[in-house]
Design an enzyme around this catalytic site. Structure first.
Site, PDB file in Angstrom:
ATOM      1  N   SER A  14       5.488  48.966  71.244  1.00  0.00           N
ATOM      2  CA  SER A  14       5.032  47.677  71.134  1.00  0.00           C
ATOM      3  C   SER A  14       3.622  47.291  72.521  1.00  0.00           C
ATOM      4  O   SER A  14       2.882  47.220  72.638  1.00  0.00           O
ATOM      5  CB  SER A  14       5.633  46.178  70.767  1.00  0.00           C
ATOM      6  OG  SER A  14       6.483  46.344  72.078  1.00  0.00           O
ATOM      7  N   HIS A 110      10.144  47.705  82.726  1.00  0.00           N
ATOM      8  CA  HIS A 110      10.987  47.635  82.788  1.00  0.00           C
ATOM      9  C   HIS A 110      11.499  45.931  81.894  1.00  0.00           C
ATOM     10  O   HIS A 110      10.878  44.876  83.104  1.00  0.00           O
ATOM     11  CB  HIS A 110      11.690  47.904  83.766  1.00  0.00           C
ATOM     12  CG  HIS A 110      13.305  48.106  83.643  1.00  0.00           C
ATOM     13  ND1 HIS A 110      14.029  48.761  82.876  1.00  0.00           N
ATOM     14  CD2 HIS A 110      14.247  46.521  84.309  1.00  0.00           C
ATOM     15  CE1 HIS A 110      14.846  48.359  82.824  1.00  0.00           C
ATOM     16  NE2 HIS A 110      15.681  47.113  83.266  1.00  0.00           N
TER      17      HIS A 110
HETATM   18  C1  GAR Z   1      10.214  47.180  75.963  1.00  0.00           C
HETATM   19  O1  GAR Z   1      11.235  45.637  76.630  1.00  0.00           O
HETATM   20  C2  GAR Z   1      10.694  47.877  77.513  1.00  0.00           C
HETATM   21  O2  GAR Z   1      10.545  47.512  78.442  1.00  0.00           O
HETATM   22  C3  GAR Z   1      12.056  48.635  77.613  1.00  0.00           C
HETATM   23  O3  GAR Z   1      12.766  49.097  76.192  1.00  0.00           O
HETATM   24  C4  GAR Z   1      11.258  47.883  75.025  1.00  0.00           C
HETATM   25  C5  GAR Z   1      10.249  49.160  74.224  1.00  0.00           C
HETATM   26  O4  GAR Z   1       9.491  48.251  73.225  1.00  0.00           O
HETATM   27  N1  GAR Z   1      11.739  49.762  79.080  1.00  0.00           N
HETATM   28  C6  GAR Z   1      13.493  49.941  78.329  1.00  0.00           C
HETATM   29  O5  GAR Z   1      14.149  48.891  78.980  1.00  0.00           O
HETATM   30  C7  GAR Z   1      13.339  50.631  79.832  1.00  0.00           C
HETATM   31  N2  GAR Z   1      14.155  51.291  81.036  1.00  0.00           N
HETATM   32  P1  GAR Z   1       8.281  49.193  72.448  1.00  0.00           P
HETATM   33  O6  GAR Z   1       8.871  50.117  72.433  1.00  0.00           O
HETATM   34  O7  GAR Z   1       7.975  48.023  71.252  1.00  0.00           O
HETATM   35  O8  GAR Z   1       7.396  49.143  74.025  1.00  0.00           O
END
Ligand code: GAR
Length: 209
Positions: A14, A110
């Site tokens: 996302s 993050h």
């Molecule tokens: C997001 O919340 C991002 O901040 C987190 O994973 C999710 C990915 O969502 N990242 C971490 O925790 C990295 N340490 P997405 O695939 O929908 O962008």
């Protein structure tokens, strides 16, 4: 020439979509997303990228040492002449080789106010610790976990009824907003780094007559 962004994902994607929406809407002038790469073949974000006509592929990491794997990633990013790497839910620590290949050109998002709650399940960590506010952080990436200089943060309140999922959804809305803002600041060169502090220069206003 456009600045070329490479987005690395491991899952849903996302944050990638938010960046792609921003490029499409002209909120990141002079930028394009050149490639989306994933360490997981089943990452839903890969199909989302292809549906937008953005080249996307998985490079599975199974059986490879960290550096050998990162050499493949770096080669793929270079193939697409990437200027800026955006980690967007990319759940791997980068090797010194990777970090050195793109000096001060790798950003990560993050879902906490770093240095609180690095690593996995940051929203659950925040709830378990009992903080009243958490949020998200865009920072430069070095070879340590969630550790490089902080570019932007947004604060999100924790509500009494929150579960990790409801809190994550509230944080995610802010992630999508500040990642575009951070990329824009970097591409416009509107910052300087002093030690760990990132000082941001104001955007140029309309020309005065
Ligand atoms: C997001 O919340 C991002 O901040 C987190 O994973 C999710 C990915 O969502 N990242 C971490 O925790 C990295 N340490 P997405 O695939 O929908 O962008």
């Amino acid at each position: 020439m456009n600045k070329r962004i490479g987005v690395l994902i491991s899952g849903r994607g996302s944050n990638f979509e938010a960046l792609a929406d921003s490029v499409a809407a002209g909120r990141l002038p002079g930028a394009e997303i050149s490639v989306v790469l994933s360490n997981r073949e089943d990452a839903p974000g890969i199909e989302k990228a292809r549906a937008r006509g953005i080249p996307a592929r998985a490079i599975p990491s199974k059986g490879l040492e960290r550096e050998a794997y990162d050499r493949l990633m770096v080669a793929a990013l270079r193939e697409h002449h990437v200027d800026l790497v955006c980690l967007a839910g990319y759940m791997r620590l980068l090797s010194p080789h990777f970090v050195a290949a793109f000096p001060q050109r790798i950003l990560n998002i993050h879902p906490s106010l770093l240095p609180s709650f690095p690593g996995l399940e940051s929203q659950r960590q925040a709830l378990e610790h009992g903080v009243k506010f958490t949020g998200c952080t865009v920072h430069w990436v070095d070879e340590n976990l969630d550790a490089g200089p902080i570019l932007l943060q947004a604060v999100v309140p924790v509500e009494d009824g929150d579960t990790p999922e409801t809190l994550a959804a509230r944080i995610l809305r802010e992630e999508h907003r500040i990642y575009t803002e951070a990329v824009r600041i970097v591409l416009e060169g509107r910052y300087r780094i002093e030690g760990r502090r990132v000082l941001i220069h104001p955007a140029k206003g309309p020309e005065k007559k």
